[in-house]
Design a protein around this motif. Structure first.
Motif, short mmCIF file in Angstrom:
data_model
loop_
_atom_site.label_atom_id
_atom_site.label_comp_id
_atom_site.label_asym_id
_atom_site.label_seq_id
_atom_site.Cartn_x
_atom_site.Cartn_y
_atom_site.Cartn_z
N UNK A 4 0.80 -1.22 0.00
CA UNK A 4 0.00 0.00 0.00
C UNK A 4 0.83 1.28 0.00
N UNK A 5 2.13 1.14 -0.31
CA UNK A 5 2.98 2.32 -0.41
C UNK A 5 3.72 2.27 -1.75
N UNK A 6 4.22 3.42 -2.18
CA UNK A 6 5.05 3.48 -3.38
C UNK A 6 6.50 3.22 -2.97
N UNK A 7 7.12 2.27 -3.65
CA UNK A 7 8.50 1.88 -3.33
C UNK A 7 9.43 2.40 -4.42
N UNK A 8 10.38 3.24 -4.03
CA UNK A 8 11.32 3.79 -5.00
C UNK A 8 12.41 2.79 -5.36
N UNK A 9 12.84 1.98 -4.36
CA UNK A 9 13.91 1.02 -4.60
C UNK A 9 13.84 -0.06 -3.53
N UNK A 10 14.41 -1.21 -3.88
CA UNK A 10 14.44 -2.36 -2.96
C UNK A 10 15.88 -2.82 -2.80
N UNK A 11 16.31 -2.96 -1.56
CA UNK A 11 17.64 -3.48 -1.24
C UNK A 11 17.49 -4.85 -0.58
N UNK A 12 18.04 -5.87 -1.20
CA UNK A 12 17.96 -7.23 -0.65
C UNK A 12 19.32 -7.72 -0.16
N UNK A 13 20.28 -6.83 -0.05
CA UNK A 13 21.68 -7.17 0.26
C UNK A 13 21.88 -7.38 1.76
N UNK A 14 21.06 -8.25 2.34
CA UNK A 14 21.05 -8.46 3.79
C UNK A 14 21.95 -9.64 4.15
N UNK A 15 22.78 -9.46 5.18
CA UNK A 15 23.66 -10.54 5.65
C UNK A 15 23.85 -10.39 7.15
N UNK A 16 24.07 -11.51 7.86
CA UNK A 16 24.27 -11.43 9.31
C UNK A 16 25.45 -10.53 9.68
N UNK A 17 25.30 -9.83 10.78
CA UNK A 17 26.35 -9.00 11.37
C UNK A 17 26.71 -7.78 10.51
N UNK A 18 25.96 -7.53 9.47
CA UNK A 18 26.10 -6.34 8.60
C UNK A 18 27.55 -6.11 8.17
N UNK A 19 28.03 -6.87 7.20
CA UNK A 19 29.37 -6.61 6.66
C UNK A 19 29.47 -5.19 6.12
N UNK A 20 30.62 -4.56 6.30
CA UNK A 20 30.82 -3.18 5.87
C UNK A 20 30.56 -3.02 4.38
N UNK A 21 30.99 -3.99 3.57
CA UNK A 21 30.79 -3.86 2.13
C UNK A 21 29.31 -3.85 1.75
N UNK A 22 28.49 -4.62 2.46
CA UNK A 22 27.04 -4.58 2.23
C UNK A 22 26.47 -3.22 2.59
N UNK A 23 26.95 -2.69 3.71
CA UNK A 23 26.48 -1.37 4.14
C UNK A 23 26.83 -0.30 3.12
N UNK A 24 28.01 -0.37 2.57
CA UNK A 24 28.43 0.64 1.60
C UNK A 24 27.58 0.57 0.34
N UNK A 25 27.27 -0.64 -0.12
CA UNK A 25 26.41 -0.77 -1.30
C UNK A 25 25.01 -0.25 -1.02
N UNK A 26 24.49 -0.54 0.17
CA UNK A 26 23.15 -0.08 0.52
C UNK A 26 23.11 1.45 0.64
N UNK A 27 24.15 2.03 1.20
CA UNK A 27 24.21 3.49 1.30
C UNK A 27 24.24 4.13 -0.08
N UNK A 28 24.97 3.51 -1.00
CA UNK A 28 25.02 4.04 -2.36
C UNK A 28 23.65 3.97 -3.02
N UNK A 29 22.93 2.89 -2.79
CA UNK A 29 21.59 2.75 -3.35
C UNK A 29 20.66 3.82 -2.79
N UNK A 30 20.79 4.11 -1.50
CA UNK A 30 19.95 5.14 -0.89
C UNK A 30 20.16 6.49 -1.57
N UNK A 31 21.41 6.79 -1.87
CA UNK A 31 21.72 8.06 -2.54
C UNK A 31 21.19 8.04 -3.98
N UNK A 32 21.47 6.95 -4.69
CA UNK A 32 21.05 6.85 -6.09
C UNK A 32 19.54 6.93 -6.25
N UNK A 33 18.81 6.36 -5.32
CA UNK A 33 17.34 6.32 -5.43
C UNK A 33 16.69 7.59 -4.90
#
Length: 334
Positions: free
Chosen positions: A52-81
């Motif tokens: 019931x909401x409009x979704x601009x982007x979806x991030x599925x790059x989830x991993x236990x303990x939040x690896x830094x490289x996953x976080x960096x990719x997700x942050x980039x997606x937040x900016x890009x979207x």
């Protein structure tokens, strides 16, 4: 007794219901005036929750303990979207990834938990790099709203539901003697234990489980990380251990270590649980066997610098070796 303490209660909205997640999320998105929502989730149920909401982007790059490289990719997606709101749908790893984005962007989070992890109610973040997990607290990562829906935990396998619930119990137990413990978060922790023990003993009582998990997390956010969490965070980062299962396995051994030094707290914990912790574990089928630590001496050396000075009793490297050895080979463990 004369009390003197300083207590901080974190500000957060909670929406709690059954079958209400999609409507509650839509209401929060509208209330916040968000136009570009980044959804963080690797779970199929996210499509239903965000229908019931409009979704601009979806991030599925989830991993236990939040690896830094996953976080960096997700942050980039937040900016890009061009995201102006983060919506996490999932367990602690999912919420953790949303927090990693919020930590550097300041974007608000609406968290929709599907486990009893409790991360959604804390301002604690964690990132793992080169097998070392770093944690901290920052109000930027505290979700502005938590949407609880009991139907979202219905599909949890029984073993995972038990481990997740025992992880929530660990928040409660640690809060009884963590560095910033006070009578308020101890009261929250004890009520959390009562609710969680009822829920664990009554499979399907997801209301009590979610209620208890929330209280546990609020207590933990105020009291801080005690010995138990310091051990588990180090082990999780160093050996990539499963989060909930590791907390479940270690908790009875930390309680056995600290309990004799704080008999009043130990008695209150036993009363809240309706008996001994090991008895509860045996009743519900929880494991108190630690697996995946190849060298307890190395692990003890890694943990020791993180031990809170305020722990109820002094902790030496030998103590940690003994505690971890007992966790790997508890008496009568199967």
């Amino acid at each position: 007794m004369t009390w003197q303490f300083e207590h901080v209660t974190l500000g957060q909205r909670v929406r709690f219901g059954t079958g209400t997640a999609a409507d509650d999320l839509a209401a929060e998105v509208a209330r916040l005036g968000a136009r570009r929502v980044l959804v963080i989730s690797a779970e199929a149920v996210a499509a239903e929750v965000t229908a019931k909401i409009d979704v601009a982007a979806l991030c599925t790059d989830v991993a236990p303990h939040v690896p830094v490289e996953n976080a960096e990719r997700a942050r980039a997606l937040a900016v890009e979207s061009g995201a102006d709101l983060l919506v996490s749908v999932g367990g602690g790893s999912t919420t953790g990834l949303a927090k990693a984005i919020a930590l550097t962007t300041g974007l608000p989070i609406v968290a929709v938990p599907t486990t009893y992890a409790g991360s959604e109610a804390t301002n604690v973040w964690g990132l793992t790099e080169a097998a070392r997990k770093t944690t901290g607290s920052d109000d930027r990562v505290l979700p502005v709203t938590v949407v609880y829906d009991t139907t979202l935990t219905a599909s949890l396998p029984r073993d995972l539901a038990i481990a997740s619930g025992c992880n929530a119990l660990a928040h409660c137990v640690d809060s009884m003697w963590a560095p910033r413990t006070d009578p308020i978060n101890q009261a929250l922790a004890l009520e959390g234990m009562r609710a969680l023990s009822r829920g664990l003993r009554t499979p399907g009582d997801r209301e009590q489980m979610l209620y208890g998990a929330y209280l546990a997390a609020v207590a933990f956010a105020s009291a801080g990380s005690g010995l138990h969490h310091k051990i588990c965070h180090v082990l999780g980062g160093a050996y990539n251990l499963p989060h909930a299962e590791t907390h479940t396995a270690v908790l009875p051994h930390v309680l056995a270590f600290n309990g004799p030094a704080v008999p009043e707290a130990a008695a209150r914990i036993e009363e809240a649980l309706g008996g001994g912790l090991i008895d509860l574990y045996d009743e519900v089928g929880a494991s108190h066997v630690l697996r995946g630590v190849p060298d307890v001496r190395e692990a003890a050396r890694l943990v020791l610098p993180s031990v809170p000075p305020s722990n109820p009793r002094e902790v030496t490297e030998d103590d940690l070796i003994s505690l971890l050895t007992a966790a790997q080979n508890p008496s009568g463990a199967s």
